[in-house]
Design a protein around this motif. Structure first.
Motif, PDB file in Angstrom:
ATOM      1  N   VAL A 169      39.474  28.070  35.624  1.00 21.73           N
ATOM      2  CA  VAL A 169      40.802  28.677  35.570  1.00 21.73           C
ATOM      3  C   VAL A 169      40.722  30.173  35.825  1.00 21.73           C
ATOM      4  CG1 VAL A 169      41.740  26.959  33.967  1.00 21.73           C
ATOM      5  CG2 VAL A 169      40.710  29.041  33.074  1.00 21.73           C
ATOM      6  N   THR A 170      41.873  30.750  36.152  1.00 20.79           N
ATOM      7  CA  THR A 170      42.017  32.195  36.302  1.00 20.79           C
ATOM      8  C   THR A 170      43.454  32.545  35.981  1.00 20.79           C
ATOM      9  OG1 THR A 170      41.491  34.102  37.718  1.00 20.79           O
ATOM     10  CG2 THR A 170      42.584  32.217  38.791  1.00 20.79           C
ATOM     11  N   THR A 171      43.781  33.817  36.110  1.00 18.71           N
ATOM     12  CA  THR A 171      45.149  34.284  35.936  1.00 18.71           C
ATOM     13  C   THR A 171      45.472  35.224  37.093  1.00 18.71           C
ATOM     14  OG1 THR A 171      44.553  36.263  34.675  1.00 18.71           O
ATOM     15  CG2 THR A 171      44.909  34.221  33.408  1.00 18.71           C
ATOM     16  N   ALA A 172      46.743  35.445  37.329  1.00 19.82           N
ATOM     17  CA  ALA A 172      47.136  36.406  38.356  1.00 19.82           C
ATOM     18  C   ALA A 172      46.611  37.793  38.004  1.00 19.82           C
ATOM     19  CB  ALA A 172      48.654  36.423  38.508  1.00 19.82           C
ATOM     20  N   GLN A 173      46.651  38.123  36.722  1.00 18.39           N
ATOM     21  CA  GLN A 173      46.163  39.421  36.271  1.00 18.39           C
ATOM     22  C   GLN A 173      44.666  39.581  36.567  1.00 18.39           C
ATOM     23  OE1 GLN A 173      46.509  40.154  32.024  1.00 18.39           O
ATOM     24  NE2 GLN A 173      47.365  42.158  32.505  1.00 18.39           N
ATOM     25  N   ASP A 174      43.888  38.551  36.309  1.00 16.20           N
ATOM     26  CA  ASP A 174      42.455  38.612  36.615  1.00 16.20           C
ATOM     27  C   ASP A 174      42.215  38.760  38.110  1.00 16.20           C
ATOM     28  OD1 ASP A 174      41.545  38.557  34.016  1.00 16.20           O
ATOM     29  OD2 ASP A 174      40.590  36.583  34.170  1.00 16.20           O
ATOM     30  N   LEU A 175      42.935  37.988  38.922  1.00 17.92           N
ATOM     31  CA  LEU A 175      42.738  38.090  40.369  1.00 17.92           C
ATOM     32  C   LEU A 175      43.072  39.494  40.857  1.00 17.92           C
ATOM     33  CD1 LEU A 175      44.072  34.634  41.586  1.00 17.92           C
ATOM     34  CD2 LEU A 175      41.701  35.433  41.572  1.00 17.92           C
ATOM     35  N   GLY A 176      44.154  40.059  40.329  1.00 16.03           N
ATOM     36  CA  GLY A 176      44.504  41.431  40.693  1.00 16.03           C
ATOM     37  C   GLY A 176      43.428  42.418  40.286  1.00 16.03           C
ATOM     38  N   ARG A 177      42.912  42.262  39.059  1.00 19.93           N
ATOM     39  CA  ARG A 177      41.837  43.150  38.582  1.00 19.93           C
ATOM     40  C   ARG A 177      40.604  43.034  39.465  1.00 19.93           C
ATOM     41  NH1 ARG A 177      42.551  41.171  33.004  1.00 19.93           N
ATOM     42  NH2 ARG A 177      43.881  42.661  31.990  1.00 19.93           N
ATOM     43  N   MET A 178      40.243  41.781  39.806  1.00 23.09           N
ATOM     44  CA  MET A 178      39.033  41.573  40.601  1.00 23.09           C
ATOM     45  C   MET A 178      39.149  42.244  41.963  1.00 23.09           C
ATOM     46  SD  MET A 178      37.688  37.721  39.777  1.00 23.09           S
ATOM     47  CE  MET A 178      39.216  36.805  39.697  1.00 23.09           C
ATOM     48  N   LEU A 179      40.263  42.012  42.639  1.00 22.48           N
ATOM     49  CA  LEU A 179      40.420  42.589  43.975  1.00 22.48           C
ATOM     50  C   LEU A 179      40.555  44.103  43.915  1.00 22.48           C
ATOM     51  CD1 LEU A 179      42.692  39.838  45.515  1.00 22.48           C
ATOM     52  CD2 LEU A 179      40.268  40.257  45.982  1.00 22.48           C
ATOM     53  N   PHE A 180      41.259  44.616  42.906  1.00 22.33           N
ATOM     54  CA  PHE A 180      41.369  46.063  42.740  1.00 22.33           C
ATOM     55  C   PHE A 180      39.993  46.676  42.512  1.00 22.33           C
ATOM     56  CE2 PHE A 180      41.745  49.895  40.202  1.00 22.33           C
ATOM     57  CZ  PHE A 180      42.646  50.640  40.939  1.00 22.33           C
ATOM     58  N   SER A 181      39.195  46.071  41.637  1.00 16.41           N
ATOM     59  CA  SER A 181      37.859  46.605  41.325  1.00 16.41           C
ATOM     60  C   SER A 181      36.952  46.597  42.545  1.00 16.41           C
ATOM     61  CB  SER A 181      37.213  45.803  40.198  1.00 16.41           C
ATOM     62  OG  SER A 181      37.948  45.939  39.009  1.00 16.41           O
ATOM     63  N   LEU A 182      36.989  45.509  43.311  1.00 16.86           N
ATOM     64  CA  LEU A 182      36.159  45.425  44.511  1.00 16.86           C
ATOM     65  C   LEU A 182      36.591  46.477  45.530  1.00 16.86           C
ATOM     66  CD1 LEU A 182      33.843  44.010  45.933  1.00 16.86           C
ATOM     67  CD2 LEU A 182      35.484  42.322  46.787  1.00 16.86           C
ATOM     68  N   HIS A 183      37.897  46.629  45.723  1.00 12.83           N
ATOM     69  CA  HIS A 183      38.404  47.641  46.649  1.00 12.83           C
ATOM     70  C   HIS A 183      38.019  49.044  46.179  1.00 12.83           C
ATOM     71  CE1 HIS A 183      41.444  50.559  48.011  1.00 12.83           C
ATOM     72  NE2 HIS A 183      41.302  49.928  49.164  1.00 12.83           N
ATOM     73  N   ALA A 184      38.203  49.317  44.886  1.00 15.20           N
ATOM     74  CA  ALA A 184      37.886  50.649  44.362  1.00 15.20           C
ATOM     75  C   ALA A 184      36.397  50.968  44.536  1.00 15.20           C
ATOM     76  CB  ALA A 184      38.295  50.744  42.891  1.00 15.20           C
ATOM     77  N   ALA A 185      35.538  50.000  44.296  1.00 16.45           N
ATOM     78  CA  ALA A 185      34.108  50.220  44.506  1.00 16.45           C
ATOM     79  C   ALA A 185      33.799  50.443  45.985  1.00 16.45           C
ATOM     80  CB  ALA A 185      33.305  49.045  43.959  1.00 16.45           C
ATOM     81  N   ALA A 186      34.517  49.728  46.864  1.00 14.18           N
ATOM     82  CA  ALA A 186      34.283  49.856  48.308  1.00 14.18           C
ATOM     83  C   ALA A 186      34.652  51.237  48.827  1.00 14.18           C
ATOM     84  CB  ALA A 186      35.064  48.778  49.067  1.00 14.18           C
ATOM     85  N   VAL A 187      35.658  51.870  48.220  1.00 14.37           N
ATOM     86  CA  VAL A 187      36.031  53.219  48.654  1.00 14.37           C
ATOM     87  C   VAL A 187      35.272  54.292  47.883  1.00 14.37           C
ATOM     88  CG1 VAL A 187      38.297  52.521  49.535  1.00 14.37           C
ATOM     89  CG2 VAL A 187      38.091  53.370  47.187  1.00 14.37           C
ATOM     90  N   GLY A 188      34.361  53.859  47.015  1.00 16.16           N
ATOM     91  CA  GLY A 188      33.462  54.793  46.349  1.00 16.16           C
ATOM     92  C   GLY A 188      33.954  55.366  45.038  1.00 16.16           C
TER      93      GLY A 188
END
Length: 173
Positions: free
Chosen positions: A116-135
């Motif tokens: 299972v997951t939640t919309a909030q978790d999916l948003g956090r995951m993608l935000f975190s990956l994007h933020a790490a990608a931009v340094g």
């Protein structure tokens, strides 16, 4: 908001069947373990297959070679997912499931697995990956990824094969 992290949502914490979306946790857990150049790893093909066309076989091989569900759980934690689960291997060669009855208004979707997951978790995951990608330093520290590793992971997700019903996790994003 990718600039400041502000969010809004309705029932964002309601659990629903995660299907392959929690493979993002496995992707990040694997990238963190494979060193500075994961694209040169012997596991690079499986990373691309899992992220690009959601290969269950590739996900299972990664799990077996990198330490089991701990690597996926670690990746979910690194990305800030608090309610998502990755209970084990995927079934290889799955067929489309029959249509499940729609839940009533305000009801949680039917449970079809322990994944299972939640919309909030999916948003956090993608935000975190994007933020790490931009340094972003905080995101790099939290995810344990270098900017290169995060960009590689994001690129693998963006390179998904969009055929038939597979519109892709990040289509149009």
């Amino acid at each position: 908001d990718l600039a400041d992290g502000r969010t809004a949502g309705v029932a964002a914490g309601a659990p629903f069947p995660a299907a392959s979306t929690v493979k993002i946790g496995l992707l990040v857990g694997a990238l963190a373990r494979l060193g500075a150049t994961p694209e040169r790893s012997a596991l690079a093909y499986d990373l691309r297959a899992m992220a690009g066309w959601s290969s269950n076989l590739a996900a299972n091989r990664l799990l077996r070679r990198l330490g089991g569900t701990r690597v996926a759980a670690d990746g979910l934690r690194r990305l800030g997912a608090r309610a998502s689960t990755f209970p084990g291997e995927y079934v290889v060669g799955t067929q489309l499931q029959p249509d499940l009855p729609a839940p009533g208004p305000g009801a949680a979707p039917p449970a079809v697995s322990r994944r299972v997951t939640t919309a909030q978790d999916l948003g956090r995951m993608l935000f975190s990956l994007h933020a790490a990608a931009v340094g972003a330093p905080g995101a790099r520290a939290a995810t344990g990824l270098t900017a290169h590793q995060a960009r590689l992971g994001l690129g693998m997700l963006l390179a998904s094969q969009q055929r038939g019903a597979n519109a892709g996790l990040l289509a149009g994003g």
